[in-house]
Scaffold this active site. Sequence first.
Site, PDB file in Angstrom:
ATOM      1  N   THR A 176       0.853  -1.194   0.000  1.00  9.36           N
ATOM      2  CA  THR A 176       0.000   0.000   0.000  1.00  9.36           C
ATOM      3  C   THR A 176       0.888   1.243   0.000  1.00  9.36           C
ATOM      4  O   THR A 176       2.086   1.150  -0.285  1.00  9.36           O
ATOM      5  CB  THR A 176      -0.985  -0.039   1.194  1.00  9.36           C
ATOM      6  OG1 THR A 176      -1.949   1.003   1.046  1.00  9.36           O
ATOM      7  CG2 THR A 176      -0.280   0.128   2.529  1.00  9.36           C
ATOM      8  N   ASN A 177       0.329   2.410   0.300  1.00 14.48           N
ATOM      9  CA  ASN A 177       1.118   3.643   0.336  1.00 14.48           C
ATOM     10  C   ASN A 177       0.606   4.541   1.458  1.00 14.48           C
ATOM     11  O   ASN A 177      -0.336   4.190   2.167  1.00 14.48           O
ATOM     12  CB  ASN A 177       1.063   4.345  -1.027  1.00 14.48           C
ATOM     13  CG  ASN A 177      -0.362   4.684  -1.427  1.00 14.48           C
ATOM     14  OD1 ASN A 177      -1.026   5.475  -0.758  1.00 14.48           O
ATOM     15  ND2 ASN A 177      -0.846   4.060  -2.492  1.00 14.48           N
ATOM     16  N   ARG A 178       1.203   5.719   1.601  1.00 15.91           N
ATOM     17  CA  ARG A 178       0.938   6.555   2.776  1.00 15.91           C
ATOM     18  C   ARG A 178      -0.280   7.459   2.633  1.00 15.91           C
ATOM     19  O   ARG A 178      -0.524   8.294   3.495  1.00 15.91           O
ATOM     20  CB  ARG A 178       2.163   7.414   3.084  1.00 15.91           C
ATOM     21  CG  ARG A 178       3.322   6.593   3.638  1.00 15.91           C
ATOM     22  CD  ARG A 178       4.547   7.461   3.843  1.00 15.91           C
ATOM     23  NE  ARG A 178       4.243   8.675   4.574  1.00 15.91           N
ATOM     24  CZ  ARG A 178       4.904   9.818   4.447  1.00 15.91           C
ATOM     25  NH1 ARG A 178       5.907   9.899   3.606  1.00 15.91           N
ATOM     26  NH2 ARG A 178       4.560  10.873   5.152  1.00 15.91           N
ATOM     27  N   SER A 179      -1.050   7.303   1.572  1.00 18.89           N
ATOM     28  CA  SER A 179      -2.234   8.168   1.421  1.00 18.89           C
ATOM     29  C   SER A 179      -3.213   7.940   2.575  1.00 18.89           C
ATOM     30  O   SER A 179      -3.534   6.804   2.923  1.00 18.89           O
ATOM     31  CB  SER A 179      -2.937   7.844   0.097  1.00 18.89           C
ATOM     32  OG  SER A 179      -4.204   8.437   0.080  1.00 18.89           O
TER      33      SER A 179
END
Length: 219
Positions: A21-24
Amino acid sequence: MKVLITAGPTREPLDPVRYLTNRSSGKMGYALAAAFADAGHHVLLVSGPTDIDIPPGIDFVPVETASEMHDAVRRHLFRMDAAIFAAAVADYRPATVAGEKIKKSGEELVLKLVRNPDILGEARDKMNFEGILVGFAAETENLEANARDKLKRKRCDLIVANDVSKPGIGFDSDRNELLLVFPEHTAALPEDEKHHLARHLVKEVELLAATRSGAFQAP
Ligand code: C5P
């Protein structure tokens, strides 16, 4: 207007217990959904996993992966007047998803990733969307040039660009600083709360829709 908004990160599974996933945080997309709804527009929020409460008075489609977000957008886009792609969609996903938890073995584990569909990139060409199209660009360098290139390639009416390398704004923050890149000009929105910036963006999209149709469109 009927407005579709994508928000949040996507989650790309590796096995039953792990994902990429990512930091959004989804905060900008949710602020936009709330601001459009407050202005009297019909909002459909297609969101990856976030910790944020769903704003009242909107339609909500929860998704996890980029493929699920792609499917949801494909199902709904044709009936929208505007679409704002604020999600941080994973560009790649694991080539295979293991049915069982991956066991440790050896000193290295090499993951093979394959490309995800470019949802924004398909909106005009494959989905034949003719409404107001707004993309986001999270960059760490050459903000305006990269955003302008994206605006042309993906045939958007507006790219909302932010510098994710700046401390204290952007990913997972309540604040942001935006550069609005239109085909004919660029406008800077100085650092502010995402909720205030969202209200400003609603006005910009209303203006784009009014200019497009030759008259202001009532909500
Ligand atoms: O090219 P880049 O990924 O930086 O473009 C970012 C924009 O494209 C954002 O609006 C994002 O929501 C959208 N996007 C998408 N599908 C992808 C990747 C990005 O809709 N697979």
